[in-house]
Design a protein around this motif. Sequence first.
Motif, PDB file in Angstrom:
ATOM      1  N   UNK A   4      48.752  35.976  45.033  1.00  0.00           N
ATOM      2  CA  UNK A   4      48.927  37.500  44.427  1.00  0.00           C
ATOM      3  C   UNK A   4      48.061  38.638  44.771  1.00  0.00           C
ATOM      4  N   UNK A   5      48.981  39.879  44.434  1.00  0.00           N
ATOM      5  CA  UNK A   5      48.291  40.682  45.132  1.00  0.00           C
ATOM      6  C   UNK A   5      46.813  40.705  44.664  1.00  0.00           C
ATOM      7  N   UNK A   6      46.434  40.553  43.300  1.00  0.00           N
ATOM      8  CA  UNK A   6      45.473  40.715  42.534  1.00  0.00           C
ATOM      9  C   UNK A   6      44.133  40.287  43.280  1.00  0.00           C
ATOM     10  N   UNK A   7      44.267  38.735  43.671  1.00  0.00           N
ATOM     11  CA  UNK A   7      43.693  38.057  44.169  1.00  0.00           C
ATOM     12  C   UNK A   7      42.979  38.453  45.762  1.00  0.00           C
ATOM     13  N   UNK A   8      44.438  38.892  46.330  1.00  0.00           N
ATOM     14  CA  UNK A   8      44.446  39.095  47.871  1.00  0.00           C
ATOM     15  C   UNK A   8      42.884  40.674  48.059  1.00  0.00           C
ATOM     16  N   UNK A   9      43.894  41.355  47.051  1.00  0.00           N
ATOM     17  CA  UNK A   9      42.204  42.250  46.922  1.00  0.00           C
ATOM     18  C   UNK A   9      40.883  42.290  46.667  1.00  0.00           C
ATOM     19  N   UNK A  10      41.201  41.290  45.478  1.00  0.00           N
ATOM     20  CA  UNK A  10      39.240  40.677  45.413  1.00  0.00           C
ATOM     21  C   UNK A  10      38.916  39.977  46.984  1.00  0.00           C
ATOM     22  N   UNK A  11      39.374  39.081  47.308  1.00  0.00           N
ATOM     23  CA  UNK A  11      39.608  38.489  48.197  1.00  0.00           C
ATOM     24  C   UNK A  11      38.341  39.210  49.846  1.00  0.00           C
ATOM     25  N   UNK A  12      39.318  40.069  49.850  1.00  0.00           N
ATOM     26  CA  UNK A  12      39.301  40.934  50.780  1.00  0.00           C
ATOM     27  C   UNK A  12      37.690  41.758  50.821  1.00  0.00           C
ATOM     28  N   UNK A  15      32.840  40.606  49.755  1.00  0.00           N
ATOM     29  CA  UNK A  15      31.582  40.550  50.456  1.00  0.00           C
ATOM     30  C   UNK A  15      30.782  41.800  49.472  1.00  0.00           C
ATOM     31  N   UNK A  16      31.322  42.135  49.214  1.00  0.00           N
ATOM     32  CA  UNK A  16      31.544  44.020  48.372  1.00  0.00           C
ATOM     33  C   UNK A  16      30.492  43.814  47.084  1.00  0.00           C
ATOM     34  N   UNK A  17      32.026  43.089  46.540  1.00  0.00           N
ATOM     35  CA  UNK A  17      31.281  42.621  45.217  1.00  0.00           C
ATOM     36  C   UNK A  17      30.255  41.590  44.858  1.00  0.00           C
ATOM     37  N   UNK A  18      30.479  40.744  45.668  1.00  0.00           N
ATOM     38  CA  UNK A  18      28.460  39.992  45.807  1.00  0.00           C
ATOM     39  C   UNK A  18      27.636  41.058  45.574  1.00  0.00           C
ATOM     40  N   UNK A  19      27.278  41.893  46.884  1.00  0.00           N
ATOM     41  CA  UNK A  19      26.237  42.788  46.649  1.00  0.00           C
ATOM     42  C   UNK A  19      26.639  43.680  45.592  1.00  0.00           C
ATOM     43  N   UNK A  20      27.127  44.160  44.534  1.00  0.00           N
ATOM     44  CA  UNK A  20      27.112  44.729  43.730  1.00  0.00           C
ATOM     45  C   UNK A  20      26.813  44.213  42.430  1.00  0.00           C
ATOM     46  N   UNK A  55      31.015  34.791  36.381  1.00  0.00           N
ATOM     47  CA  UNK A  55      31.775  35.416  37.012  1.00  0.00           C
ATOM     48  C   UNK A  55      31.161  35.757  38.295  1.00  0.00           C
ATOM     49  N   UNK A  56      30.525  36.115  38.813  1.00  0.00           N
ATOM     50  CA  UNK A  56      29.815  36.118  39.889  1.00  0.00           C
ATOM     51  C   UNK A  56      29.418  35.139  40.503  1.00  0.00           C
ATOM     52  N   UNK A  63      33.635  32.859  48.289  1.00  0.00           N
ATOM     53  CA  UNK A  63      33.030  33.295  49.192  1.00  0.00           C
ATOM     54  C   UNK A  63      32.122  32.318  49.823  1.00  0.00           C
ATOM     55  N   UNK A  64      32.087  31.830  49.508  1.00  0.00           N
ATOM     56  CA  UNK A  64      31.646  30.928  50.120  1.00  0.00           C
ATOM     57  C   UNK A  64      32.744  30.075  51.133  1.00  0.00           C
ATOM     58  N   UNK A  65      33.560  29.733  50.346  1.00  0.00           N
ATOM     59  CA  UNK A  65      34.910  28.706  50.825  1.00  0.00           C
ATOM     60  C   UNK A  65      35.636  30.141  52.012  1.00  0.00           C
ATOM     61  N   UNK A  66      35.678  31.237  51.234  1.00  0.00           N
ATOM     62  CA  UNK A  66      36.472  32.275  52.399  1.00  0.00           C
ATOM     63  C   UNK A  66      35.353  32.768  53.466  1.00  0.00           C
TER      64      UNK A  66
END
Length: 174
Positions: A4-12, A15-20, A55-56, A63-66
């Motif tokens: 779904x679009x939400x998961x696509x956005x998060x997947x993209x 890296x930024x989410x992990x940094x934050x 959550x992280x 992220x590792x899987x990606x």
Amino acid sequence: MKLPRFFSVISAKLHIIMIATCAILLPTSGWLLIGKQLRVNASIWDYVHVYLGTITAILGLCFVVKCCIKGGWRQFFPWVVLDLSQFFADVKGLFKAQLPSSGGKGLLSIIEGVGLLLLAGVCISGLMWVLTQGDMEALTWRKYHVTLAEYFVTFVAVHMVLALVHVIEMIKNS
């Protein structure tokens, strides 16, 4: 299967989410007072660390899987298939004062692979610490989590320096 679009956005943006999230979790971890479970009078930082950390951890494993799917693991772990020619070329280049190139299967990618392993370890040990909360086993997972997090902090520092060197090199070569 399309996400779904939400998961696509998060997947993209993983890296930024992990940094934050790591920018919040890592520096505040010294303020925690958590043993085998959250205390009745736990501080806001204890709650933030447990819930944001959970959550992280889930996103970190994603992220590792990606990074490893579609053959990506070969870039970060070329030693698994004994493909170390670029690594040895990078090490040789260091002795000639040449910076290793980013990408490929060289030194920098292997360092990033170590970071992925550490991230996975921090995520799994943190999740296990939460899941075993209240049991004596939680203290063992806490110990693993703290140790792996200390190594991960070292990796993050190295990763930041290498990223800065890469940016400086790109600016210099442009």
